[in-house]
Scaffold this motif. Structure first.
Motif, short mmCIF file in Angstrom:
data_model
loop_
_atom_site.label_atom_id
_atom_site.label_comp_id
_atom_site.label_asym_id
_atom_site.label_seq_id
_atom_site.Cartn_x
_atom_site.Cartn_y
_atom_site.Cartn_z
N ALA A 6 30.94 90.22 -40.73
CA ALA A 6 30.82 91.40 -41.58
C ALA A 6 30.57 92.61 -40.70
CB ALA A 6 29.70 91.24 -42.60
N PHE A 8 29.69 96.67 -40.93
CA PHE A 8 29.24 97.75 -41.81
C PHE A 8 29.63 99.09 -41.19
CE2 PHE A 8 26.62 94.13 -42.79
CZ PHE A 8 26.52 94.18 -44.17
N HIS A 9 30.26 99.95 -42.01
CA HIS A 9 30.73 101.23 -41.49
C HIS A 9 30.97 102.19 -42.64
CE1 HIS A 9 34.98 100.24 -42.70
NE2 HIS A 9 34.52 99.01 -42.54
N LYS A 12 30.64 101.15 -46.15
CA LYS A 12 31.52 100.05 -46.52
C LYS A 12 31.17 98.81 -45.72
CE LYS A 12 35.34 103.35 -47.13
NZ LYS A 12 36.70 103.73 -46.69
N VAL A 13 31.72 97.69 -46.13
CA VAL A 13 31.62 96.46 -45.36
C VAL A 13 33.00 95.83 -45.28
CG1 VAL A 13 30.97 95.05 -47.38
CG2 VAL A 13 30.45 94.23 -45.07
N THR A 14 33.39 95.44 -44.08
CA THR A 14 34.66 94.76 -43.86
C THR A 14 34.38 93.31 -43.48
OG1 THR A 14 35.84 96.75 -43.18
CG2 THR A 14 36.74 94.65 -42.44
N CYS A 16 35.82 89.71 -42.22
CA CYS A 16 36.91 89.08 -41.46
C CYS A 16 36.69 87.57 -41.52
CB CYS A 16 36.90 89.59 -40.02
SG CYS A 16 38.24 88.94 -38.99
N SER A 43 35.80 86.73 -49.60
CA SER A 43 36.77 86.04 -48.75
C SER A 43 37.39 84.90 -49.54
CB SER A 43 36.10 85.50 -47.48
OG SER A 43 35.11 84.53 -47.81
N MET A 130 41.35 89.88 -43.80
CA MET A 130 40.30 90.89 -43.83
C MET A 130 40.29 91.61 -45.17
SD MET A 130 40.86 92.42 -39.98
CE MET A 130 39.43 93.52 -40.10
N THR A 131 39.10 91.99 -45.60
CA THR A 131 38.97 92.78 -46.82
C THR A 131 37.83 93.77 -46.64
OG1 THR A 131 38.71 92.67 -49.23
CG2 THR A 131 37.37 91.17 -47.94
N THR A 132 37.97 94.96 -47.22
CA THR A 132 36.96 96.01 -47.12
C THR A 132 36.57 96.48 -48.51
OG1 THR A 132 37.81 96.78 -44.98
CG2 THR A 132 36.43 98.31 -46.22
N GLU A 134 33.59 99.09 -50.80
CA GLU A 134 32.51 100.07 -50.78
C GLU A 134 31.20 99.38 -51.18
OE1 GLU A 134 32.34 103.37 -50.26
OE2 GLU A 134 34.45 104.02 -50.14
#
Length: 244
Positions: A6, A8-9, A12-14, A16, A43, A130-132, A134
């Motif tokens: 995971a 964090f940016h 958001k969180v992405t 993988c 996921s 991958m998924t992102t 908010e």
């Protein structure tokens, strides 16, 4: 091996994902006065229950069969349901697996992995999904865990267990214990049980959302009497063959 991470940016969180470890977020609706936290998968397990993954492996020259079909104790078919593990669990314990043509190996239940040079010949490669999303105010709990945790626990059960605690370390310990006990009800062994649990405080500040004072706790439970617990504090967000 398999992996999930995971990042964090920017509020958001992405996620993988590679293999059959899983990420689940718990959300608490502002309109829901019950206080219930609902699980949402971030996921999708990469396994042979997924029709798209089965077809991809077969196109690469692999075979998809259960152990029972390999042994001749079950009839041959290719019509497994395209199910999402997490909403339900596989109580039968003999999932479709990946095999080389004319061989009785490798027999992996996952369809993607890291460093599996044999299975890579038939499409079991290290290409993640991958998924992102908010992080909203309703985002409360994030769990990353290996397949040993989710083998006998649904996504909602995992979130329900974690939501009983104020400390993610205690949540990890309870989740590892529940997973371990569930394994011993069905098997004489356990699979890998590794958990990361995060409690999220999301706030809106000048149009941006951040996670504040997130605490990440990782617990690996290898045996009944051996635990390896690690705790990391971050000031701001920045798996025997029959079941494996």
């Amino acid at each position: 091996t398999t992996a999930i991470s995971a990042l964090f940016h920017d509020g958001k969180v992405t996620i993988c994902n590679l293999g059959d470890s899983r990420a689940v977020i718990g959300k608490q609706s502002i309109q829901d006065n019950t206080g219930n936290i609902k699980a949402q998968a971030l996921s999708r397990d990469q396994n042979s229950y997924r029709k798209d993954e089965r077809e991809r492996v077969k196109m690469a020259g692999g075979r998809i069969l259960t152990i029972g079909q390999i042994d001749g104790t079950e009839p041959f078919h290719q019509n497994w349901p395209d199910i999402e593990l997490g909403d339900t669990i596989d109580e039968k314990g003999d999932p479709p697996r990946v095999w080389l043509k004319g061989k009785e190996y490798p027999g992996t239940a996952f369809t993607r992995s890291i460093g599996d040079s044999v299975s890579a010949e038939v499409g079991v490669y290290a290409e993640p999904e991958m998924t992102t999303i908010e992080l909203e105010q309703d985002s409360k709990i994030l769990v990353l865990a290996s397949d040993g945790v989710f083998e006998f626990l649904t996504n909602q059960t995992v979130i329900d267990i974690c939501s009983q605690f104020d400390d993610p370390l205690q949540a990890c310990r309870e989740l590892a214990t529940k997973s371990f006990d569930a394994w011993l009800k069905f098997e004489q062994r356990t699979d890998d049980i590794s958990v990361i649990c995060m409690f999220i405080d999301s706030k809106k500040d000048e149009g941006s959302r951040e996670t504040d004072n997130a605490k990440i706790v990782e617990e690996t439970k290898a045996t009944e009497d051996q635990k390896d617990v690690k705790e990391v504090r971050r000031p701001t967000a920045q798996k025997q063959l029959r079941r494996r």
